[in-house]
Design a protein around this motif. Structure first.
Motif, short mmCIF file in Angstrom:
data_model
loop_
_atom_site.label_atom_id
_atom_site.label_comp_id
_atom_site.label_asym_id
_atom_site.label_seq_id
_atom_site.Cartn_x
_atom_site.Cartn_y
_atom_site.Cartn_z
N GLY A 9 17.81 -15.73 -5.30
CA GLY A 9 17.67 -15.48 -6.72
C GLY A 9 17.41 -14.03 -7.06
N GLY A 10 17.42 -13.15 -6.06
CA GLY A 10 17.31 -11.74 -6.34
C GLY A 10 15.91 -11.15 -6.28
N ALA A 11 14.88 -11.94 -5.97
CA ALA A 11 13.52 -11.38 -5.87
C ALA A 11 13.45 -10.44 -4.67
CB ALA A 11 12.50 -12.49 -5.72
N THR A 12 12.75 -9.33 -4.84
CA THR A 12 12.60 -8.35 -3.77
C THR A 12 11.14 -8.28 -3.36
OG1 THR A 12 14.43 -7.03 -4.60
CG2 THR A 12 12.87 -5.92 -3.16
N PHE A 13 10.89 -8.24 -2.07
CA PHE A 13 9.54 -8.12 -1.53
C PHE A 13 9.45 -6.85 -0.71
CE2 PHE A 13 10.19 -12.50 -2.42
CZ PHE A 13 8.97 -12.95 -2.89
N ARG A 14 8.42 -6.05 -0.97
CA ARG A 14 8.19 -4.83 -0.19
C ARG A 14 6.94 -5.05 0.66
NH1 ARG A 14 9.41 -3.18 -5.28
NH2 ARG A 14 11.40 -2.13 -5.46
N PHE A 15 7.03 -4.73 1.92
CA PHE A 15 5.89 -4.84 2.82
C PHE A 15 5.32 -3.43 2.98
CE2 PHE A 15 8.43 -8.50 3.49
CZ PHE A 15 7.53 -9.51 3.69
N VAL A 16 4.07 -3.25 2.55
CA VAL A 16 3.44 -1.94 2.46
C VAL A 16 2.38 -1.81 3.55
CG1 VAL A 16 2.11 -0.44 0.94
CG2 VAL A 16 3.83 -1.96 -0.03
N THR A 17 2.37 -0.70 4.24
CA THR A 17 1.40 -0.51 5.33
C THR A 17 0.23 0.39 4.95
OG1 THR A 17 2.67 1.35 6.20
CG2 THR A 17 3.19 -0.83 7.08
N GLU A 18 0.24 0.95 3.75
CA GLU A 18 -0.80 1.90 3.36
C GLU A 18 -2.04 1.25 2.76
OE1 GLU A 18 2.42 2.23 2.33
OE2 GLU A 18 3.06 3.89 3.60
N GLY A 19 -2.15 -0.05 2.79
CA GLY A 19 -3.35 -0.73 2.31
C GLY A 19 -3.16 -1.41 0.96
N PHE A 20 -4.22 -2.14 0.57
CA PHE A 20 -4.17 -2.94 -0.64
C PHE A 20 -3.94 -2.09 -1.89
CE2 PHE A 20 -5.97 -4.79 -4.43
CZ PHE A 20 -5.29 -5.99 -4.48
N GLY A 21 -4.65 -0.97 -2.03
CA GLY A 21 -4.53 -0.14 -3.23
C GLY A 21 -3.10 0.30 -3.49
N THR A 22 -2.42 0.74 -2.45
CA THR A 22 -1.02 1.17 -2.58
C THR A 22 -0.13 -0.01 -2.91
OG1 THR A 22 -1.37 2.99 -1.04
CG2 THR A 22 0.90 2.29 -1.38
N ALA A 23 -0.34 -1.14 -2.24
CA ALA A 23 0.47 -2.33 -2.50
C ALA A 23 0.28 -2.80 -3.94
CB ALA A 23 0.10 -3.45 -1.53
N TYR A 24 -0.96 -2.78 -4.42
CA TYR A 24 -1.24 -3.23 -5.78
C TYR A 24 -0.62 -2.28 -6.80
CZ TYR A 24 -3.83 -5.02 -9.79
OH TYR A 24 -4.18 -5.55 -11.01
N ALA A 25 -0.71 -0.99 -6.57
CA ALA A 25 -0.09 -0.01 -7.48
C ALA A 25 1.42 -0.22 -7.56
CB ALA A 25 -0.42 1.41 -7.03
N GLN A 26 2.06 -0.48 -6.42
CA GLN A 26 3.50 -0.73 -6.41
C GLN A 26 3.84 -2.03 -7.13
OE1 GLN A 26 5.49 -0.31 -2.63
NE2 GLN A 26 4.33 1.54 -2.12
N ALA A 27 2.98 -3.04 -6.97
CA ALA A 27 3.20 -4.32 -7.65
C ALA A 27 3.10 -4.16 -9.16
CB ALA A 27 2.21 -5.37 -7.15
N LEU A 28 2.11 -3.40 -9.62
CA LEU A 28 1.96 -3.15 -11.06
C LEU A 28 3.19 -2.44 -11.62
CD1 LEU A 28 -1.78 -2.03 -11.29
CD2 LEU A 28 -0.78 -4.17 -12.15
N GLU A 29 3.68 -1.46 -10.87
CA GLU A 29 4.87 -0.74 -11.32
C GLU A 29 6.09 -1.67 -11.35
OE1 GLU A 29 7.69 2.94 -9.84
OE2 GLU A 29 5.61 2.90 -9.19
#
Length: 120
Positions: free
Chosen positions: A26-46
């Motif tokens: 269905g086109g959903a994209t998942f990014r696996f981030v290694t820089e920690g929760f803060g970076t992952a959360y910032a990318q998710a918000l964006e």
């Protein structure tokens, strides 16, 4: 219209392995981030572009999200299964600041949805 994605929102996951991007049906994209929760959360918000962000994970992820103040609603699924070990969900969390707003149960599991208290 193609197959529906397993989740309706983009996903970003703090992950200990190498960074990578995956695609779900269905086109959903998942990014696996290694820089920690803060970076992952910032990318998710964006990626959410002003919409809500779902955070899924184990005890460590929940503790990091609670510590960052990133959770306004918490859904816990509780099953009476003894696994023998694991992490405590609320270790190191000072005050919880949430109240139960919905409880659903069956003989196999209990679902408890908590919402952040006003001012909590």
């Amino acid at each position: 219209m193609g197959p529906r994605a397993p989740v309706p929102r983009p996903g970003v996951r703090a992950h200990p392995l190498r960074p990578r991007t995956g695609h779900a049906g269905g086109g959903a994209t998942f990014r696996f981030v290694t820089e920690g929760f803060g970076t992952a959360y910032a990318q998710a918000l964006e990626a959410a572009d002003g919409k809500g962000v779902d955070i899924a994970g184990g005890a460590s992820t929940v503790r990091q999200a609670l510590g960052a103040g990133a959770i306004d609603e918490l859904a816990l699924d509780i099953a009476p299964v003894l696994l023998g070990g694991g992490e405590r969900l609320f270790d190191g969390v000072g005050t919880f600041g949430f109240e139960p707003v919905e409880i659903l149960h069956s003989p196999l599991t209990t679902h408890v949805r908590h919402r952040k208290r006003d001012g909590g």
